[in-house]
Design an enzyme around this catalytic site. Structure first.
Site, PDB file in Angstrom:
ATOM      1  N   SER A  33       5.467   2.200   3.698  1.00 38.08           N
ATOM      2  CA  SER A  33       5.147   1.309   4.704  1.00 38.08           C
ATOM      3  C   SER A  33       4.334   2.205   5.688  1.00 38.08           C
ATOM      4  CB  SER A  33       6.386   0.657   5.540  1.00 38.08           C
ATOM      5  OG  SER A  33       5.877  -0.164   6.526  1.00 38.08           O
ATOM      6  N   TYR A  57      -4.030  -4.877   7.996  1.00 39.89           N
ATOM      7  CA  TYR A  57      -3.369  -4.010   7.220  1.00 39.89           C
ATOM      8  C   TYR A  57      -1.931  -3.945   8.342  1.00 39.89           C
ATOM      9  CZ  TYR A  57      -1.689   1.051   6.441  1.00 39.89           C
ATOM     10  OH  TYR A  57      -1.084   1.929   5.969  1.00 39.89           O
ATOM     11  N   LYS A  61       1.776  -4.460   6.541  1.00 40.99           N
ATOM     12  CA  LYS A  61       3.086  -3.731   6.371  1.00 40.99           C
ATOM     13  C   LYS A  61       4.266  -4.020   6.958  1.00 40.99           C
ATOM     14  CE  LYS A  61       1.061  -0.041   4.147  1.00 40.99           C
ATOM     15  NZ  LYS A  61       1.558   0.337   2.975  1.00 40.99           N
TER      16      LYS A  61
END
Length: 134
Positions: A33, A57, A61
């Site tokens: 992560s 992004y 995550k």
């Protein structure tokens, strides 16, 4: 969603490999992560990532982190441990030369989680032995 492979492809691959992991006496799943997936830290104007916002992004995550929590719950009655690792800001193509960590240092969290004992954590978000907020 752009960057969705950060979550969707991990889910697909994990589902394919899970039957093999279930046969292991000590399976470990370490989802790579990023601290940028922490909603808690993004919401805190005083956090170290407060000014770093990249929605696609970050959201991918965050989705990976949610999958980590759900998969750990699904596997809670097995010897399989499931955790998310934040490697840190590492000198890679993405991290650039401005990053303070070398690649071997960035691997430490993932290696530690991949080799934890039966009494180790599951369903946690970890960086260098410390738990991060979701």
């Amino acid at each position: 969603m752009p960057n969705a492979p950060n979550a969707s492809e991990v889910v697909a691959l994990t589902r394919e490999l899970l039957p093999l992991l279930r046969k292991s006496p000590a399976g470990r799943i370490v989802n790579l992560s990023s601290i940028l997936g922490s909603n808690t830290l993004h919401a805190d104007p005083k956090s170290p990532i407060a000014d770093f916002k990249s929605f696609a992004y970050d959201a991918s995550k965050t989705a990976l982190n949610a999958y980590t929590i759900h998969l750990a719950w699904e596997l809670k009655d097995t010897p399989i441990k499931v955790n998310a690792a934040h490697p840190g800001w590492v000198k890679t193509e993405m991290g650039t030369d401005a990053a303070p960590m070398e690649i071997p240092d960035g691997a430490k969290t993932s290696v530690a989680l991949a080799t934890i004992g039966a009494d180790g954590p599951s369903g946690r978000f970890i960086h260098l032995g410390s738990e991060l907020p979701w």
